[in-house]
Design a protein around this motif. Sequence first.
Motif: not given
Length: 533
Positions: A215-232, A241-251
């Motif tokens: 987030s500080l270095l403005r690199y749009e990875s999935l976790s940063y996109v999730i935060y932006v969508r939540y704040k919108s 649904f993006l959080a689910l996708l990230l959870a699947i990747v992490a699992v």
Amino acid sequence: MTRRRSYDAHLGLHTASLTVAALMLLPLGWLLLYAWRLRDRADAVGAFWSAATQQALWNGVTLAACVSAVCLLVALPIAWLTHATDLPGRRFFRAVLNLPLAVPSYVSGFVVVAALGPKGWFQQLLAPLGVERLPEIYGFSGAFVALLFTYPFALIPLQAALSRMNPAQWEAARSLGASPTRAFFTVVLPRLRAAIGAGALLVSLYVISDFGAVSLLRYESLSYVIYVRYKSLFDKDEAIFLALLLAIVAVVFIAIYRLIRGQSEGRGERAGRRWPTIALGRWRWPALIYCGAVLAGGVGLPVVTVGIWLVRGLGQGNEIGNVSGELFNTVTVGVIAALITVAIAVIPALLGRFGGPRASRVIHAATHIGYALPGIVVALSLVFFAIRYAGPFYQTAALLVFAYVVRFLPLAVSVLDDDLGSQSPRLYEAARGLGCRPIAAWFRVVIPSAKMALAAGLLIVFMSVIKELPTTLLLSPLDFSTLATRIWALTEEAFFTAAALPVLLLLVLAGLALWFRPDVELRTRRQREGENH
């Protein structure tokens, strides 16, 4: 009567463990239930397959692969040099080269921007030499450099594997005429494959779920996109649904890690004696310079950067700000969360020691789900759960502490598991023979004997809590700020002078927790040696 008491005690232990497991599964379960029950989910499901989501996922996976590869290249020589060579000060390096674990990703992001950014102190040092502009640090390159501070996640499994490795095969290869280099590549390196894979996956899991640095270095990875969508205002369901996708990747990442660790179980070696000290010869001083350079980059660079910005701000009369409230909140919530987490961790740890193997495996898998999930996924699921069903707990300290417990319970359980598993069964049997009930024997003999593991668990959880950013950012009560959230808010606006003091305080707190962590493995080894004698 004795059998009845033993049955009741073990039934109570299983019931308590199942309760803990159910609570730890709450975030993931609620995330799945919310996504399933969502009525107008066509657009939200479409976020799975959008080009932006695929690009964000690719960005995260690419970053994780590159960072893990370089971290392994950094960690492997360090693990070997500090374990079995005549490197000057190898015990010192073995301890301090793990200190970058105390540097959160948003702090390393701050360091990259403050040192290498367009107005950073490194640019000012090079200006007299005619270097007007450094390469762009925002985007992939900056996030990559910031996340290299995670190399201790690769170093620690390698150190542990080398400490268990028997030197007999190495000595046999040397006696047959193999050079030290050839013996290392033909004998030692193949036996480190499991540790190398585990280290790479631990680094990848951290990077794929990172929020602060990207987030500080403005690199749009999935976790940063999730935060932006939540704040919108209109994309909150997409965030689920993006959080689910990230959870699947992490699992998937954690499943691969478990598979590798499972394949290596039962093949562990126990060194009958210490490794011989291998002379480095003419490579002794280059090896010292290498370890010193890694230490300078991993520990010296953050401290120097923070110090420069702090001194610069004071010299220019800038407001540093009062962070006593944030410091108090950080220490308070860290201590409370650590105490509660370790107290809960005793239950599955006791089940692993005294319960059936099948039940303990299921419970342990359930309790480890929270650590497999990225912090932003856990926080987002608890936000939506509290809004729907636990309104009084929404944006309260209780919900925040619960999120910390879900995230970091596996850290305490792992430490306690290792210690309880290494205890001599004679202690418990003696207490039972003297008439103690099972519960009394657990609390009078078993748990007090694990006091060093309890202390280690407290410090590990405390260090993790005070560094946690996305969970704190999304679940903090109103007007509640910690050092982590203060640093993130200031660095987002490029107020580096004001951020310098909270960054320094956080580094001191996390560094002290890491430095004074009891060496449970060393204590366990000494205990076993004493029992053998």
